[in-house]
Design a protein around this motif. Structure first.
Motif, PDB file in Angstrom:
ATOM      1  N   HIS A  33     -23.487   5.404 -26.415  1.00 28.71           N
ATOM      2  CA  HIS A  33     -24.272   5.640 -27.620  1.00 28.71           C
ATOM      3  C   HIS A  33     -25.749   5.628 -27.243  1.00 28.71           C
ATOM      4  O   HIS A  33     -26.147   4.925 -26.320  1.00 28.71           O
ATOM      5  N   ILE A  34     -26.534   6.386 -27.986  1.00 31.21           N
ATOM      6  CA  ILE A  34     -27.978   6.403 -27.790  1.00 31.21           C
ATOM      7  C   ILE A  34     -28.626   5.856 -29.051  1.00 31.21           C
ATOM      8  O   ILE A  34     -28.424   6.395 -30.142  1.00 31.21           O
ATOM      9  N   GLU A  35     -29.380   4.786 -28.882  1.00 31.97           N
ATOM     10  CA  GLU A  35     -30.183   4.245 -29.975  1.00 31.97           C
ATOM     11  C   GLU A  35     -31.605   4.741 -29.751  1.00 31.97           C
ATOM     12  O   GLU A  35     -32.189   4.491 -28.698  1.00 31.97           O
ATOM     13  N   GLU A  36     -32.123   5.469 -30.712  1.00 29.03           N
ATOM     14  CA  GLU A  36     -33.476   5.996 -30.585  1.00 29.03           C
ATOM     15  C   GLU A  36     -34.436   5.141 -31.400  1.00 29.03           C
ATOM     16  O   GLU A  36     -34.170   4.844 -32.562  1.00 29.03           O
ATOM     17  N   ILE A  37     -35.532   4.758 -30.763  1.00 27.99           N
ATOM     18  CA  ILE A  37     -36.533   3.933 -31.426  1.00 27.99           C
ATOM     19  C   ILE A  37     -37.896   4.599 -31.265  1.00 27.99           C
ATOM     20  O   ILE A  37     -38.321   4.909 -30.146  1.00 27.99           O
ATOM     21  N   ASP A  38     -38.559   4.803 -32.399  1.00 32.71           N
ATOM     22  CA  ASP A  38     -39.906   5.366 -32.414  1.00 32.71           C
ATOM     23  C   ASP A  38     -40.891   4.241 -32.130  1.00 32.71           C
ATOM     24  O   ASP A  38     -41.016   3.308 -32.925  1.00 32.71           O
ATOM     25  N   VAL A  39     -41.576   4.312 -30.998  1.00 30.47           N
ATOM     26  CA  VAL A  39     -42.493   3.235 -30.620  1.00 30.47           C
ATOM     27  C   VAL A  39     -43.655   3.087 -31.596  1.00 30.47           C
ATOM     28  O   VAL A  39     -44.240   2.015 -31.700  1.00 30.47           O
TER      29      VAL A  39
END
Length: 81
Positions: A33-39
């Motif tokens: 799974h890929i968890e995307e986080i906007d810095v």
């Protein structure tokens, strides 16, 4: 248990889009799974990663930044499989 990798990036970042696309064949092959986080959503993350994005992490372990290092990611995924 499925592996989750975290992709730290920005919404307007073409390198982030490129890494996301480059990860897709590996995601299909390994089923992670890929968890995307906007810095930019968190001042602490923005300070930590600043201009290093995209950064692909496995927990606290950095796998690569700027561009996908497919051999490094593949080696990690094989190790944890």
């Amino acid at each position: 248990m499925s592996t989750t990798l975290t992709l730290y990036g920005r919404g307007y970042c073409h390198l982030c889009e490129g890494m996301r696309a480059a990860l897709e064949p590996l995601r299909i092959e390994f089923g992670f799974h890929i968890e995307e986080i906007d810095v930019d959503s968190d001042p602490a993350l923005e300070a930590r990663f600043d201009e290093w994005v995209p950064v692909l992490m496995a927990g606290e372990r950095e796998l690569c930044h700027y561009f996908l290092d497919a051999p490094a990611v593949r080696a990690y995924l094989t190790e944890v499989r």
